[in-house]
Structure formats: C-alpha cells, structure tokens
Design an enzyme around this catalytic site. Sequence first.
Site, PDB file in Angstrom:
ATOM      1  N   ASN A 175       0.341  -1.259   0.085  1.00  0.00           N
ATOM      2  CA  ASN A 175       0.300   0.064   0.223  1.00  0.00           C
ATOM      3  C   ASN A 175       1.043   1.343  -0.391  1.00  0.00           C
ATOM      4  O   ASN A 175       0.592   2.373  -0.157  1.00  0.00           O
ATOM      5  CB  ASN A 175      -1.287   0.165   1.090  1.00  0.00           C
ATOM      6  CG  ASN A 175      -0.632  -0.115   2.493  1.00  0.00           C
ATOM      7  OD1 ASN A 175       0.768  -0.713   2.542  1.00  0.00           O
ATOM      8  ND2 ASN A 175      -1.064   0.222   3.551  1.00  0.00           N
ATOM      9  N   SER A 201      -0.522  -7.641   7.465  1.00  0.00           N
ATOM     10  CA  SER A 201      -1.353  -8.370   8.007  1.00  0.00           C
ATOM     11  C   SER A 201      -0.440  -8.818   9.490  1.00  0.00           C
ATOM     12  O   SER A 201       0.686  -9.131   9.916  1.00  0.00           O
ATOM     13  CB  SER A 201      -1.959  -9.525   7.533  1.00  0.00           C
ATOM     14  OG  SER A 201      -0.613 -10.604   7.320  1.00  0.00           O
ATOM     15  N   VAL A 228      -0.324 -12.545   9.873  1.00  0.00           N
ATOM     16  CA  VAL A 228       1.832 -12.825   8.752  1.00  0.00           C
ATOM     17  C   VAL A 228       2.781 -12.847   9.641  1.00  0.00           C
ATOM     18  O   VAL A 228       3.361 -13.127  10.131  1.00  0.00           O
ATOM     19  CB  VAL A 228       1.470 -12.490   7.274  1.00  0.00           C
ATOM     20  CG1 VAL A 228       3.165 -12.590   7.135  1.00  0.00           C
ATOM     21  CG2 VAL A 228       1.246 -13.050   6.414  1.00  0.00           C
ATOM     22  N   GLY A 229       1.964 -11.504  10.571  1.00  0.00           N
ATOM     23  CA  GLY A 229       3.660 -10.656  11.620  1.00  0.00           C
ATOM     24  C   GLY A 229       3.237 -12.131  12.809  1.00  0.00           C
ATOM     25  O   GLY A 229       4.697 -11.493  12.842  1.00  0.00           O
ATOM     26  N   GLU A 272       4.889  -4.336  12.135  1.00  0.00           N
ATOM     27  CA  GLU A 272       3.573  -2.930  11.994  1.00  0.00           C
ATOM     28  C   GLU A 272       2.718  -3.540  11.207  1.00  0.00           C
ATOM     29  O   GLU A 272       3.069  -4.105   9.911  1.00  0.00           O
ATOM     30  CB  GLU A 272       4.128  -2.755  10.961  1.00  0.00           C
ATOM     31  CG  GLU A 272       5.803  -1.392  11.935  1.00  0.00           C
ATOM     32  CD  GLU A 272       4.757  -0.047  12.797  1.00  0.00           C
ATOM     33  OE1 GLU A 272       4.105   0.347  12.821  1.00  0.00           O
ATOM     34  OE2 GLU A 272       5.753   0.222  13.648  1.00  0.00           O
ATOM     35  N   CYS A 295      -3.041   1.544   6.535  1.00  0.00           N
ATOM     36  CA  CYS A 295      -3.302   1.226   7.935  1.00  0.00           C
ATOM     37  C   CYS A 295      -3.740   1.667   9.152  1.00  0.00           C
ATOM     38  O   CYS A 295      -4.593   1.579  10.109  1.00  0.00           O
ATOM     39  CB  CYS A 295      -1.904   0.171   8.309  1.00  0.00           C
ATOM     40  SG  CYS A 295      -0.453   1.293   7.973  1.00  0.00           S
ATOM     41  N   GLU A 351       8.358   2.258  14.160  1.00  0.00           N
ATOM     42  CA  GLU A 351       9.316   2.950  12.908  1.00  0.00           C
ATOM     43  C   GLU A 351       9.642   4.594  12.979  1.00  0.00           C
ATOM     44  O   GLU A 351       8.873   5.347  13.823  1.00  0.00           O
ATOM     45  CB  GLU A 351       8.227   2.476  11.773  1.00  0.00           C
ATOM     46  CG  GLU A 351       8.849   2.542  10.290  1.00  0.00           C
ATOM     47  CD  GLU A 351       8.472   1.272  10.228  1.00  0.00           C
ATOM     48  OE1 GLU A 351       9.483   0.440   9.097  1.00  0.00           O
ATOM     49  OE2 GLU A 351       7.593   0.694   9.606  1.00  0.00           O
TER      50      GLU A 351
HETATM   51  P1  NAD Z   1       0.178  -9.128   3.853  1.00  0.00           P
HETATM   52  O1  NAD Z   1       0.388  -9.284   5.020  1.00  0.00           O
HETATM   53  O2  NAD Z   1       0.134 -10.154   3.347  1.00  0.00           O
HETATM   54  O3  NAD Z   1       1.484  -9.640   3.276  1.00  0.00           O
HETATM   55  C1  NAD Z   1       3.074  -8.144   4.013  1.00  0.00           C
HETATM   56  C2  NAD Z   1       4.286  -9.071   2.917  1.00  0.00           C
HETATM   57  O4  NAD Z   1       4.232 -10.448   3.753  1.00  0.00           O
HETATM   58  C3  NAD Z   1       4.266  -9.358   1.843  1.00  0.00           C
HETATM   59  O5  NAD Z   1       5.304  -8.978   1.361  1.00  0.00           O
HETATM   60  C4  NAD Z   1       4.022 -10.841   2.303  1.00  0.00           C
HETATM   61  O6  NAD Z   1       4.404 -11.903   0.242  1.00  0.00           O
HETATM   62  C5  NAD Z   1       5.229 -11.151   2.581  1.00  0.00           C
HETATM   63  N1  NAD Z   1       4.349 -12.648   3.725  1.00  0.00           N
HETATM   64  C6  NAD Z   1       2.961 -13.264   3.145  1.00  0.00           C
HETATM   65  N2  NAD Z   1       3.468 -14.518   3.547  1.00  0.00           N
HETATM   66  C7  NAD Z   1       4.949 -14.269   4.652  1.00  0.00           C
HETATM   67  C8  NAD Z   1       5.144 -15.435   5.718  1.00  0.00           C
HETATM   68  N3  NAD Z   1       4.441 -16.346   5.834  1.00  0.00           N
HETATM   69  N4  NAD Z   1       6.551 -14.885   6.001  1.00  0.00           N
HETATM   70  C9  NAD Z   1       7.189 -13.887   5.253  1.00  0.00           C
HETATM   71  N5  NAD Z   1       6.637 -12.891   5.248  1.00  0.00           N
HETATM   72  C10 NAD Z   1       5.461 -13.156   4.431  1.00  0.00           C
HETATM   73  O7  NAD Z   1       0.029  -7.711   3.944  1.00  0.00           O
HETATM   74  P2  NAD Z   1      -0.422  -6.524   2.357  1.00  0.00           P
HETATM   75  O8  NAD Z   1      -1.887  -8.046   2.299  1.00  0.00           O
HETATM   76  O9  NAD Z   1       0.894  -6.827   1.955  1.00  0.00           O
HETATM   77  O10 NAD Z   1      -0.245  -5.831   3.619  1.00  0.00           O
HETATM   78  C11 NAD Z   1      -1.574  -5.410   3.968  1.00  0.00           C
HETATM   79  C12 NAD Z   1      -1.883  -5.143   5.698  1.00  0.00           C
HETATM   80  O11 NAD Z   1      -0.689  -4.289   5.963  1.00  0.00           O
HETATM   81  C13 NAD Z   1      -2.718  -4.727   6.129  1.00  0.00           C
HETATM   82  O12 NAD Z   1      -3.124  -5.177   7.296  1.00  0.00           O
HETATM   83  C14 NAD Z   1      -2.619  -3.447   6.489  1.00  0.00           C
HETATM   84  O13 NAD Z   1      -2.928  -3.168   7.714  1.00  0.00           O
HETATM   85  C15 NAD Z   1      -0.756  -3.516   7.100  1.00  0.00           C
HETATM   86  N6  NAD Z   1       0.025  -2.004   6.718  1.00  0.00           N
HETATM   87  C16 NAD Z   1       0.494  -1.787   8.069  1.00  0.00           C
HETATM   88  C17 NAD Z   1       1.198  -0.866   7.974  1.00  0.00           C
HETATM   89  C18 NAD Z   1       1.767  -0.571   9.764  1.00  0.00           C
HETATM   90  O14 NAD Z   1       2.416   0.503   9.544  1.00  0.00           O
HETATM   91  N7  NAD Z   1       1.074  -0.894  10.428  1.00  0.00           N
HETATM   92  C19 NAD Z   1       1.429  -0.379   7.153  1.00  0.00           C
HETATM   93  C20 NAD Z   1       0.899  -0.532   6.084  1.00  0.00           C
HETATM   94  C21 NAD Z   1       0.160  -1.750   5.791  1.00  0.00           C
END
Ligand code: NAD
Length: 499
Positions: free
Chosen positions: A157, A234, A237-238, A255, A289, A469
């Site tokens: 995003n 997300s 995944v976090g 994050e 987010c 961050e």
């Molecule tokens: P996502 O968790 O699906 O993916 C994020 C990243 O993690 C991608 O690069 C993905 O390929 C990678 N990933 C997926 N599975 C993994 C694994 N098993 N091991 C390691 N890496 C893996 O999230 P998204 O759909 O790309 O982004 C949307 C989410 O991000 C929303 O929940 C949003 O709130 C959050 N977000 C948070 C912030 C913040 O600063 N708090 C900022 C932007 C987005």
Amino acid sequence: MATAVGPTVFKNFINGEWVESSSGLAFEDRNPANSRELIGMFPRSTAEDVDAAVRAAADAFESWRLVPAPKRAEILYRAAETLVKRKDDLARDMTREMGKVLAEARGDVQEAIDMTYYMAGEGRRLFGQTTPSELPSKFAMSVRQPLGVCALITPWNFPMAIPSWKIMPALVCGNTVVIKPAEDTPLSTYALIQILVEAGLPRGVVNVVNGGGPEVGAPLVSHPKVAAVSFTGSSEVGRLVSQSCAPKLRPCHLEMGGKNILIVLEDANLDLAIDGAIWGGFGTTGQRCTAASRVAVHKKVYKDFLYRFVERAKTLRVGDGLDPTADMGPCINEEQLNKVMEYVGIGKNEGAKLMTGGRRLTEGVWGNGWFHEPTIFGDCDPRMRIAQEEIFGPVVAVMPIEGFDEAIEVANGVRYGLSASIYTQDVNRALEAMRDLHTGIVYVNAPTIGAEIHLPFGGTKETGNGHREAGNAALDFYSEWKTLYIDYSNRLQRAQIDS
Ligand code: NAD
C-alpha cells in the site's frame, strides 16, 4: 498491454548484480485499474536466492559497518536528490502498479524523499551518551552499534515510503539489507534500489529478492545469518514472522493492521470532521493501515453528520489514478476487491444500514479494473464485524454514541491500536482523549491518516510489538547500545564497592 517486443523483465539485485531467480520463473505485475496492462515480469525467487542475498549482505556488513556514518549518509543524500529529480516519473509508475491517485503517489515518493534526507542527517548525529563515572579517572559513554543483516518485508500500500522507512535507518546505522517487496508492487522498490545503487552504495549492502511470502519471506526471516527482521503487513503474517524469530531470540519489528476510529463530539466543527472522514475513509481507497474505517458520532449531531458525510461520499469520482479527475482509485487486486464485497455482505446481514455504495463498478472505464464504490454503513453497532475487523477497502462504519466516555470505550474496544482521531472544540476533552485512547497515534481535529516521518510511527495491541518506525525511534531498532568504560586511573577500581 504486452507489446510485440514482450513485457519488461525485471531481476533481483544480489551482491551488486541484477540477476535472475534460480527458479527461472517469473510473476506478473499488473495495473489494478486495468488488469490488461502488464507492467512487468519479476523473478519468482526461491530459498536459494534468499541464501545468496543474505550471504552477500553478511559479507558486505564487515566493511560497511566500518564506513564512517557521515560517509554512509552522503550516499543517502545523493539518493534523495535523485528521488527529487525523478519524483514525477516514479509517482506515475507507482500509480500504474498500485492504483492510488497520482497526487497520493507523489506523496508516497515524497515520504521516501523526506525519510532519506532525514536519515542522511542522522549520519552526523547518531548520538550516544557521555556521563560521569562514579569512580575517579574513569570515562563512561554509550554508542550505537549496527546489528548486521536486516531482513525487511513490506506490503503493497506504500510501495516506496515503507521500504524507505526501513532501508534508510538500517543503512545509516551501518547495517546491510535484504528486502522482499510485496508481490503486487515490486516496481517501486526496484526503482528505489536502483537509485541507491546509482548513488554509490557498495556491492552487497542492499539486496532485493522478489517473490511470494511463503517462498521468499519465510526463508528470509528464518535465515541463520539474519540479525534482525522488520515486517509491515497483516497481523496474521506478522504473528508467523514473530514465531519464526522467537526461537533464535532475533529482534523483530512488526507493524500490522488497524481499525482506526474518528470520533465526532457534539461540539465538533462538522465541516472539518466531514472533510476528515472523507479523506481518512476513502483516501488510498481505504487501503491505509491508518484508514478511518470507523466513525463514532455524538447522537446530537449524528443525523446531520451522517447525511452530509453520505452526500459528500456520493460526489467522489472513482477512476484510474492517472486520470486527474479521479478522487479514488481501484482496490489493489481481485482478492482484495472480493474481500471488500464480502464485508459489504456481512454488514448487510448484520443489520447495518447501507447508506451509499456497496457495489463493484464494472461499466466503461472500470471494466478491466478492481473498482468499488465508496461505501458507508450507518447505525452500526460497535460489536459488528464491519466495526471490528480490518477491511482494507473503501468501507466506513458509522456508529452513534451517547457521549465522550462511550466514544473512548468504543475506540479502545478493538484488537488493534494504530491511530485514532477526535473532533472537538473542548480542550479538556481533547486532552483526556490524548491520554485515554489506547493507540500509537492520536490526532485532534485531523483525520487518522497523515503521519510525518520525523515522529515515531506504530501501534499498540495487535498492531505492533512495541517497536516504532520513523523518526529517532527507528534508530533504536536498527542499532543496539554498546556501553564503554575507560579506566585511566592505573589501578583496579570496583564499581559499587570502592567508595
Ligand atoms: P500481508 O501480511 O499479506 O503481506 C505483507 C508482506 O508479507 C508481503 O510482502 C508478503 O509477501 C509477506 N509474507 C506473506 N506471507 C509471509 C510469510 N509466511 N513469511 C514472511 N513474509 C510473508 O499484508 P499486505 O496484504 O501486503 O498488506 C496489508 C496489511 O498490511 C494490512 O493489514 C495493513 O494494515 C498492514 N499495514 C500496516 C502498516 C503499519 O505500519 N502498521 C502499514 C501498511 C500496511
């Protein structure tokens, strides 16, 4: 659209070279406003590629950590200058791959520019402490030390801003980096890395490995030579990333998601609050987010607010982000669009009142993209799923509230804690809210979005794991303290024992 000469093929960047993946396979980067437009092909990488990148970064660390920080910073200054020069082109490319309207894409690049300059400035600070020793003829101080190889995982995003938030502080502190960008937006990270390389970053200091989360992200965060992990994405995944780091006691910065609230009290300037709710709810198609996906409005002004908020949302023009008349672009991909449509169904079934929107847009210029109407549900109960779960799309749940205490209770009654905002003219209420809202960021008389790069950014509860961050706070993650004592008394002196 693919041309006769075929799509542009992009590579990974490992040990100073642009290289193909060991798999020989590639994935597509497509325009979400027009899925027929193929932006490029990116390597579908493997654990083998990850290993090569981490090893290169580990080797490079041994010399990069010894480069004086002001010299490291000079490279960042040069990169920032190139970002400024190329801002318009970078923003156009970002709109093509991510969908956000051009003005917002320019903002995303600007955030990277700001962060790069800011962290370059840190090259001549990175302050530690000097303090008197309790013993005579003894000197005491602390200095920041780099960690080693930092593994960075980013979402789609903010395809240039978020990578810059991680890469720049990591580099200025003397770390080396392996980044895995989101599969939907690899081009913006590619461009950022290209600019850093042109600015003179030595071989191996920054590496990019493209590909899927399980295939590339997972082996990256668990690689034995990685010293620290920073992840934005997300909460689901976090959690996996955190579990992977835990057995190795590896520092891990997370994050994650948000369900941010905008509170409108009875004395609020309603025009201002509506401007904020529109920008907070539908800016970046609600895919921030920090998006204001919940609005809690005092019952005395509820009807008036809701009516005017809905009327304003109806005027938003949805379209290709490159069209200067568009206010809101598409969802990032078909899966995200389906998630939005699913939540619209959930909201209806839960008994929320659909006030406007609620449909996918498929006619005319929308035909080949992932467009959805700006959608507002009224009369929501705070316990409804649309008022509790992160949708990450142009859907806002509006809830009536009895008063300030209920507003705070509703605000804090979700699993996330990223951002919250309150509209009021009452300074006491504003200060109470600043004290009692359990989020990492609080805005007064401004929407939930709009973070500036020199302040800490992050959230509480399931949004974060305690790190922050941006700003000075970023340095605390990308360095660790080393405390130094120099005894020049020429005799054994025992702290706490010799008086
Ligand atoms: P996502 O968790 O699906 O993916 C994020 C990243 O993690 C991608 O690069 C993905 O390929 C990678 N990933 C997926 N599975 C993994 C694994 N098993 N091991 C390691 N890496 C893996 O999230 P998204 O759909 O790309 O982004 C949307 C989410 O991000 C929303 O929940 C949003 O709130 C959050 N977000 C948070 C912030 C913040 O600063 N708090 C900022 C932007 C987005």
